[in-house]
Scaffold this motif. Structure first.
Motif, PDB file in Angstrom:
ATOM      1  N   VAL A 282      10.932 -18.996   4.487  1.00 41.21           N
ATOM      2  CA  VAL A 282       9.877 -18.811   3.496  1.00 41.21           C
ATOM      3  C   VAL A 282      10.435 -19.168   2.128  1.00 41.21           C
ATOM      4  CG1 VAL A 282       8.246 -17.203   2.452  1.00 41.21           C
ATOM      5  CG2 VAL A 282       8.874 -16.943   4.859  1.00 41.21           C
ATOM      6  N   PRO A 283       9.826 -20.117   1.408  1.00 40.72           N
ATOM      7  CA  PRO A 283      10.321 -20.487   0.067  1.00 40.72           C
ATOM      8  C   PRO A 283       9.996 -19.409  -0.952  1.00 40.72           C
ATOM      9  CG  PRO A 283       8.276 -21.642   0.542  1.00 40.72           C
ATOM     10  CD  PRO A 283       8.639 -20.904   1.799  1.00 40.72           C
ATOM     11  N   TYR A 284      10.539 -19.566  -2.148  1.00 36.66           N
ATOM     12  CA  TYR A 284      10.312 -18.571  -3.194  1.00 36.66           C
ATOM     13  C   TYR A 284       8.819 -18.431  -3.519  1.00 36.66           C
ATOM     14  CZ  TYR A 284      14.963 -17.081  -4.474  1.00 36.66           C
ATOM     15  OH  TYR A 284      16.185 -16.473  -4.463  1.00 36.66           O
ATOM     16  N   HIS A 285       8.397 -17.171  -3.630  1.00 41.35           N
ATOM     17  CA  HIS A 285       6.989 -16.885  -3.909  1.00 41.35           C
ATOM     18  C   HIS A 285       6.867 -15.446  -4.412  1.00 41.35           C
ATOM     19  CE1 HIS A 285       7.630 -15.102   0.031  1.00 41.35           C
ATOM     20  NE2 HIS A 285       6.534 -14.374  -0.147  1.00 41.35           N
ATOM     21  N   GLN A 286       5.681 -15.079  -4.845  1.00 43.65           N
ATOM     22  CA  GLN A 286       5.301 -13.703  -5.147  1.00 43.65           C
ATOM     23  C   GLN A 286       4.213 -13.284  -4.162  1.00 43.65           C
ATOM     24  OE1 GLN A 286       4.194 -14.813  -9.211  1.00 43.65           O
ATOM     25  NE2 GLN A 286       5.668 -13.308  -9.995  1.00 43.65           N
ATOM     26  N   ASP A 287       4.098 -11.996  -3.891  1.00 41.78           N
ATOM     27  CA  ASP A 287       3.027 -11.492  -3.027  1.00 41.78           C
ATOM     28  C   ASP A 287       1.827 -11.143  -3.900  1.00 41.78           C
ATOM     29  OD1 ASP A 287       4.662 -11.777  -0.825  1.00 41.78           O
ATOM     30  OD2 ASP A 287       5.360  -9.694  -0.881  1.00 41.78           O
ATOM     31  N   LEU A 288       0.842 -12.044  -3.925  1.00 37.56           N
ATOM     32  CA  LEU A 288      -0.254 -11.921  -4.888  1.00 37.56           C
ATOM     33  C   LEU A 288      -1.576 -11.503  -4.247  1.00 37.56           C
ATOM     34  CD1 LEU A 288       0.402 -15.128  -7.033  1.00 37.56           C
ATOM     35  CD2 LEU A 288       1.183 -12.792  -7.461  1.00 37.56           C
ATOM     36  N   SER A 289      -1.605 -11.367  -2.928  1.00 36.96           N
ATOM     37  CA  SER A 289      -2.866 -11.078  -2.242  1.00 36.96           C
ATOM     38  C   SER A 289      -2.861  -9.663  -1.667  1.00 36.96           C
ATOM     39  CB  SER A 289      -3.089 -12.088  -1.108  1.00 36.96           C
ATOM     40  OG  SER A 289      -4.315 -11.841  -0.448  1.00 36.96           O
TER      41      SER A 289
ATOM     42  N   LYS B  58     -15.843  -9.459   1.203  1.00 33.72           N
ATOM     43  CA  LYS B  58     -15.795 -10.442   0.125  1.00 33.72           C
ATOM     44  C   LYS B  58     -17.002 -10.251  -0.770  1.00 33.72           C
ATOM     45  CE  LYS B  58     -15.489 -15.371  -0.979  1.00 33.72           C
ATOM     46  NZ  LYS B  58     -15.418 -16.753  -0.468  1.00 33.72           N
ATOM     47  N   ILE B  59     -16.730 -10.124  -2.069  1.00 36.83           N
ATOM     48  CA  ILE B  59     -17.809  -9.909  -3.020  1.00 36.83           C
ATOM     49  C   ILE B  59     -17.387 -10.476  -4.366  1.00 36.83           C
ATOM     50  CG2 ILE B  59     -16.989  -7.617  -3.725  1.00 36.83           C
ATOM     51  CD1 ILE B  59     -20.004  -6.793  -3.761  1.00 36.83           C
ATOM     52  N   ASP B  60     -18.337 -10.974  -5.124  1.00 35.45           N
ATOM     53  CA  ASP B  60     -18.041 -11.599  -6.416  1.00 35.45           C
ATOM     54  C   ASP B  60     -17.780 -10.524  -7.462  1.00 35.45           C
ATOM     55  OD1 ASP B  60     -17.712 -13.446  -8.411  1.00 35.45           O
ATOM     56  OD2 ASP B  60     -19.855 -13.725  -8.784  1.00 35.45           O
ATOM     57  N   LEU B  61     -16.508 -10.410  -7.880  1.00 34.15           N
ATOM     58  CA  LEU B  61     -16.119  -9.426  -8.879  1.00 34.15           C
ATOM     59  C   LEU B  61     -15.230 -10.095  -9.915  1.00 34.15           C
ATOM     60  CD1 LEU B  61     -15.181  -6.274  -6.751  1.00 34.15           C
ATOM     61  CD2 LEU B  61     -17.097  -6.455  -8.340  1.00 34.15           C
ATOM     62  N   GLU B  62     -15.385  -9.686 -11.163  1.00 37.98           N
ATOM     63  CA  GLU B  62     -14.548 -10.235 -12.231  1.00 37.98           C
ATOM     64  C   GLU B  62     -13.087  -9.855 -11.999  1.00 37.98           C
ATOM     65  OE1 GLU B  62     -14.344 -10.327 -17.142  1.00 37.98           O
ATOM     66  OE2 GLU B  62     -15.736  -8.976 -16.107  1.00 37.98           O
ATOM     67  N   ASN B  63     -12.208 -10.828 -12.194  1.00 36.58           N
ATOM     68  CA  ASN B  63     -10.751 -10.657 -12.069  1.00 36.58           C
ATOM     69  C   ASN B  63     -10.268 -10.502 -10.631  1.00 36.58           C
ATOM     70  OD1 ASN B  63     -10.321 -10.779 -14.906  1.00 36.58           O
ATOM     71  ND2 ASN B  63     -10.919  -8.624 -15.077  1.00 36.58           N
ATOM     72  N   TYR B  64     -11.109 -10.785  -9.657  1.00 40.60           N
ATOM     73  CA  TYR B  64     -10.693 -10.857  -8.250  1.00 40.60           C
ATOM     74  C   TYR B  64     -10.880 -12.310  -7.812  1.00 40.60           C
ATOM     75  CZ  TYR B  64     -10.619  -5.762  -8.008  1.00 40.60           C
ATOM     76  OH  TYR B  64     -10.325  -4.430  -8.216  1.00 40.60           O
ATOM     77  N   ASN B  65      -9.765 -12.993  -7.547  1.00 41.45           N
ATOM     78  CA  ASN B  65      -9.809 -14.443  -7.367  1.00 41.45           C
ATOM     79  C   ASN B  65      -9.042 -14.883  -6.115  1.00 41.45           C
ATOM     80  OD1 ASN B  65     -11.102 -14.944 -10.032  1.00 41.45           O
ATOM     81  ND2 ASN B  65      -9.159 -14.150 -10.819  1.00 41.45           N
TER      82      ASN B  65
ATOM     83  N   LEU C 182     -10.051   0.252  -6.071  1.00 43.44           N
ATOM     84  CA  LEU C 182     -10.532  -1.075  -6.419  1.00 43.44           C
ATOM     85  C   LEU C 182     -11.920  -0.961  -7.050  1.00 43.44           C
ATOM     86  CD1 LEU C 182      -9.424  -2.957  -3.183  1.00 43.44           C
ATOM     87  CD2 LEU C 182      -8.161  -2.683  -5.331  1.00 43.44           C
ATOM     88  N   ASP C 183     -12.313  -2.003  -7.763  1.00 47.54           N
ATOM     89  CA  ASP C 183     -13.642  -1.994  -8.383  1.00 47.54           C
ATOM     90  C   ASP C 183     -14.720  -1.914  -7.312  1.00 47.54           C
ATOM     91  OD1 ASP C 183     -12.883  -2.204 -11.151  1.00 47.54           O
ATOM     92  OD2 ASP C 183     -12.277  -4.263 -10.748  1.00 47.54           O
TER      93      ASP C 183
END
Length: 240
Positions: free
Chosen positions: A102-109, A115-122, A226-227
């Motif tokens: 596994v190459p260098y990364h951050q755990d961002l998920s 699934k719902i449309d929320l601000e700042n959830y991308n 969570l929101d």
């Protein structure tokens, strides 16, 4: 506080290694529990390079009292506040012949229930029947990862490589030239020990070269709701 130094290291450097969190007998019980699981459930992944069980506590609930022993509860109490709960649990088995790296990364998920449309959830994903999303950065900053090692792990069988203090720089682009690879640390962990990590800490792992297995239980913990109406997929209260 028994684990106060680990708390300081985690906050300052983005990682810390804890020894002897589990006894030899406790590790044997955990391994036996994992070996007796039926492999036809949702969340199971098997390739020549990797075996994984997602939603581990949901799929193997009998692991809960084994994992969350007195040492674990003391560790969690020392490094966090009482509001922290489990948000993700995965079992990884990197077989002795694995060529997986596994190459260098951050755990961002994070894993969520819908699934719902929320601000700042991308950056939504849908894998193996579950939704993932990149949440507001505060949630990532306050996440604590605890990786329980069921085997001795070093640079020859996929021990994590990390870049200390990289979690302090926020989200780092994958093509960034400012990773300071010369500061790279390889985190050897003994069987029964654990590695603590912030998910924004840049980390990677190499292929196995010594023919030895690497089995790890990866836990993520947080304290934020969570929101609405979004919820954590694997919310599990560890402490009363």
């Amino acid at each position: 506080m028994k684990y106060n130094n680990n708390k300081i290291e985690l906050e300052e450097n983005g990682y810390s290694v804890v020894g002897e969190l589990y006894s030899k007998n406790e590790i044997r019980q955990i391994i036996k529990c994992l070996e007796n699981v039926e492999h036809n459930k949702n969340g199971f992944l098997k390739t020549k390079d990797l075996f994984a069980i997602r939603q581990l506590i949901n799929n193997v609930p009998e692991l809960s009292p084994l994992l969350f022993n007195a040492n674990f509860l003391e560790l969690l109490s020392d490094i966090s506040d009482s509001q922290y709960f489990l948000t993700k649990a995965i079992y990884f088995d990197k077989p002795s012949e694995s060529n997986w790296f596994v190459p260098y990364h951050q755990d961002l998920s994070i894993s969520v229930d819908k699934k719902i449309d929320l601000e700042n959830y991308n950056y939504w994903t849908f894998k193996k029947g579950q939704y993932g999303v990149q949440p507001p950065i505060k949630i990532l900053e306050d996440t604590i990862t605890i990786r329980i090692h069921l085997d001795d792990t070093d640079k020859n069988n996929g021990a994590l490589k990390i870049i200390p203090k990289s979690h302090l720089n926020g989200i780092t682009r994958a093509d960034s030239k400012n990773w300071n690879l010369e500061n790279e640390i390889i985190c050897d962990v003994k069987r029964g020990g654990a590695m603590l990590m912030k998910p924004l800490t840049l980390h990677a792992s190499n292929r196995t070269t010594n023919g030895k297995q690497r089995r790890v239980i990866h836990l993520e913990l947080n304290k934020h709701k969570l929101d609405e109406p979004l919820k954590w997929l694997e919310h599990f209260n560890i402490q009363a």
